[in-house]
Enzyme design. Structure first.
Site, short mmCIF file in Angstrom:
data_model
loop_
_atom_site.label_atom_id
_atom_site.label_comp_id
_atom_site.label_asym_id
_atom_site.label_seq_id
_atom_site.Cartn_x
_atom_site.Cartn_y
_atom_site.Cartn_z
N SER A 1 5.84 9.03 7.03
CA SER A 1 5.36 10.09 7.92
C SER A 1 6.53 10.92 8.44
O SER A 1 7.20 11.60 7.66
CB SER A 1 4.53 9.48 9.05
OG SER A 1 3.80 10.46 9.74
N ASP B 1 -6.18 10.98 4.25
CA ASP B 1 -5.28 11.10 5.39
C ASP B 1 -5.75 12.25 6.27
O ASP B 1 -5.65 13.42 5.90
CB ASP B 1 -3.85 11.36 4.88
CG ASP B 1 -2.81 11.26 5.99
OD1 ASP B 1 -3.15 11.44 7.16
OD2 ASP B 1 -1.63 11.01 5.65
N HIS C 1 -3.78 7.58 6.45
CA HIS C 1 -2.40 7.92 6.80
C HIS C 1 -1.48 6.71 6.82
O HIS C 1 -0.31 6.80 6.45
CB HIS C 1 -2.35 8.62 8.15
CG HIS C 1 -0.98 9.08 8.54
ND1 HIS C 1 -0.28 10.01 7.81
CD2 HIS C 1 -0.15 8.71 9.56
CE1 HIS C 1 0.90 10.22 8.35
NE2 HIS C 1 1.01 9.43 9.43
#
Length: 265
Positions: A117, A215, A245
């Site tokens: 991320s 996601d 995610h």
């Protein structure tokens, strides 16, 4: 006590060291490569926003490195996990400096940077700042420019006004029990480090991008945009249709291992 998995996990949670970075000490842990793997690039894992080196992906990667003999360093940004500092004071620029400090002072040789991320954003910056040290990038639901595209551009006008007036806006919790603070300094500093608006990114190393098509936090198109911006032709995107995610299921994590091994080969 004789369970080998228990012993492995216990060992992985020991030997945390502290880097004397300024202005905060940074917690980190290194797993040394076995002799047969020392000629191969090691791995530096960079966590996501509000995550730490004891998260599920970081721990799974540490267990894999221990079992396979690969060298691995993982750490906590300032204000995260076991490192010093307050999360609310953090900025993208500071966390890039934290990662650079660990790379420069507590690792040797070439590294495969694995970023989750926000960590995917930071790995790109490290590849730009230290190209000679980077053997490859593995992005897991990479989120470059998220402070602008996924916070500032998405929150309501009322939330923007509150952020500008009070210096902070609190988002209700998604994965945590506490609301997430988004500060004015986080947004403003993030604008100094945006990457996706650049015409090109001079990243020449192999790049592997893993993204879940389910996601809802960071759209999978972010990985496509990264692939278009980097100069490397050795780029692959693996889309997981039912992946979210976090990408923390065993089958998701297996793709991280496969991506690292593919770069090493």
């Amino acid at each position: 006590m004789n369970n080998p998995n228990y012993q492995l996990k216990t060992a992985l949670n020991q030997n945390v060291q502290y880097a004397a970075a300024q202005p905060h000490r940074l917690a980190y842990q290194t797993i040394s490569a076995i002799a047969a793997k020392q000629s191969q690039p090691g791995i530096l894992f960079l966590t996501g926003f509000r995550s730490d080196m004891n998260g599920s992906k970081a721990t799974a990667l540490a267990e894999w490195a221990q079992k396979t003999g690969h060298g691995l360093t993982r750490f906590d940004y300032s204000g995260h996990g076991q490192s010093d500092g307050k999360f609310i004071d953090g900025t993208i620029g500071q966390w890039i400096k934290d990662a650079l400090y660990i790379l420069d002072n507590h690792t040797v040789g070439k590294k495969i940077l694995v970023g989750s991320s926000m960590g995917g954003w930071i790995t790109l910056h490290l590849a730009l700042l230290r190209p000679e040290r980077v053997a490859g990038l593995v992005g897991i639901a990479s989120a470059p420019d998220f402070t602008e595209e996924l916070i500032w551009n998405v929150i309501s006008e009322g939330a923007r006004e509150k952020l500008l007036k009070d210096g902070v806006f609190y988002e209700p919790p998604k994965y945590d029990t506490e609301p997430t603070p988004f500060t004015k300094q986080l947004i403003e500093d993030g604008r100094k480090h945006l990457l996706l608006a650049r015409e090109t990114l001079p990243v020449a190393c192999p790049v592997r991008l893993i993204h879940g098509m389910n996601d809802v936090d960071v759209p999978w198109e972010f990985s496509r945009r990264i692939s278009e911006k980097v100069e490397s032709d050795n780029v692959q995107i693996h889309l997981i249709k039912d992946g979210d995610h976090r990408l923390s299921r065993p089958q998701d994590i297996d793709w991280i291992f496969k991506s690292i091994e593919d770069i090493i080969r």
